[in-house]
Design a protein around this motif. Structure first.
Motif: not given
Ligand code: DAH
Length: 332
Positions: A156, A176, A257, A278-279, A302
């Motif tokens: 990020y 998240s 995850t 996800c996961g 997400g």
């Molecule tokens: N927060 C991650 C992103 O911004 C996206 C994400 C991935 C959210 C996996 C989740 C997850 O809840 O389980 O790239």
């Protein structure tokens, strides 16, 4: 001479009253009070008069002049008020003239997408949760199992806020952290979605914006499995996009995850589109929130909300969503 001046005053009064507008009045003013006016002529003759006569006539000229000036000023204010009223009338903006039904605005395409997603998940029994856009390092990273200095933090391009210790406060880079806040605030079982605005130090182009939207999903309950995650995302895909759409999961990595997956959707034409991550919620994340991983398990997902709006409406440039040209937005 006295008589002439009385007659002159009467004629002057009539001329002033006859002036129909400010321009006409200016002409009358010049004629009655200017260098070649009757009053100016009489005044220029005062020098050749006998002292007694000069005194009488001089005083009368002054009286008449004062009266003419008063009449002109009075007429000017009447005409000016009228002129202002004409301008006001011409420039009047009558808001009731608009056809309300046609002119009323509508929700932005991102808001429409946001609300559709909320409706859909609320229909599946989820609640909607929110968290702050300015976050602390713990909620955005630490509690999500990104230890300090962990390379995954570099996934990020974080925008930090100058507040407290360096790099302790930031604009959330994803939704998240709201998972953490929900787990801190509520006892499981939890079935919640968390839409919101997120920030990254990205240059705007057709697929990136420094400010965009995500929606997060979190389920924490007893005996939740990866099958529940896959089934939920599949149900969502069909409900949101329509009967011809399906989903697939591909192995991936996220610190929060385990196992983690990438979530793609398949369009009716057979093409695949990457939607989000996800996961299964990592045991460390559950522990960070005071939950016992032996008792509780769950999944999270997400994905980008703007992307969904683009896809649904066949828009090919993300920047269009933020340009706010109503000729463009009016189509949706
Ligand atoms: N927060 C991650 C992103 O911004 C996206 C994400 C991935 C959210 C996996 C989740 C997850 O809840 O389980 O790239």
């Amino acid at each position: 001479m006295d008589l002439d001046l009385d007659a002159h005053l009467t004629a002057a009064g009539a001329a002033v009253a006859d002036a129909a507008n400010l321009d006409a009045l200016a002409a009358v003013d010049a004629e009655l009070l200017g260098k070649r006016s009757v009053l100016a002529t009489v005044r220029s003759q005062l020098g050749g008069m006998e002292p007694d006569q000069r005194k009488v006539v001089g005083r009368r000229v002054h009286e008449v002049r004062t009266e003419v000036e008063r009449l002109i000023a009075e007429r000017r204010s009447v005409l000016a008020a009228g002129a202002r009223a004409v301008v006001l009338e011409a420039e009047r903006l009558d808001l009731t003239e608009f056809d309300r039904g046609r002119r009323l605005g509508h929700r932005h395409v991102v808001t429409q997408t946001w609300e559709r997603l909320e409706d859909l998940f609320v229909g599946m029994g989820y609640t909607v949760s929110e968290g702050p856009e300015i976050e602390d390092e713990w909620h955005n990273f630490g509690a999500l199992n990104f230890p300090l200095g962990h390379p995954a933090r570099d996934m990020y391009d974080t925008l930090y806020v100058e507040y407290g210790e360096p790099q302790s406060t930031l604009l959330r880079t994803h939704t998240s952290p709201v998972q953490i806040r929900v787990m801190e605030d509520q006892e499981p079982p939890i079935y919640s979605i968390m839409p919101g605005r997120v920030f990254r130090s990205d240059t705007a182009d057709a697929t990136h914006m420094p400010v965009f939207h995500q929606i997060e999903g979190l389920v924490i309950d007893r005996d939740i499995t990866f099958g529940d995650l896959a089934g939920t995302l599949e149900a969502f895909t069909t409900a949101y996009f329509g009967a011809g759409f399906t989903s697939r999961l591909r192995p991936s990595y996220f610190p929060f995850t385990e196992p983690s997956a990438e979530f793609d959707i398949r369009r009716p034409d057979g093409s695949w589109l990457e939607l989000g991550g996800c996961g299964m919620v990592h045991p460390n994340v559950l522990r960070s929130c005071g939950l016992d991983p032996e008792e509780w398990s769950g999944f999270a997902f997400g994905f980008g909300l703007d992307r969904l709006a683009l896809m649904r409406h066949g828009i090919d440039d993300l920047r269009e969503l933020f340009r706010n040209d109503h000729r463009f937005l009016g189509q949706f």
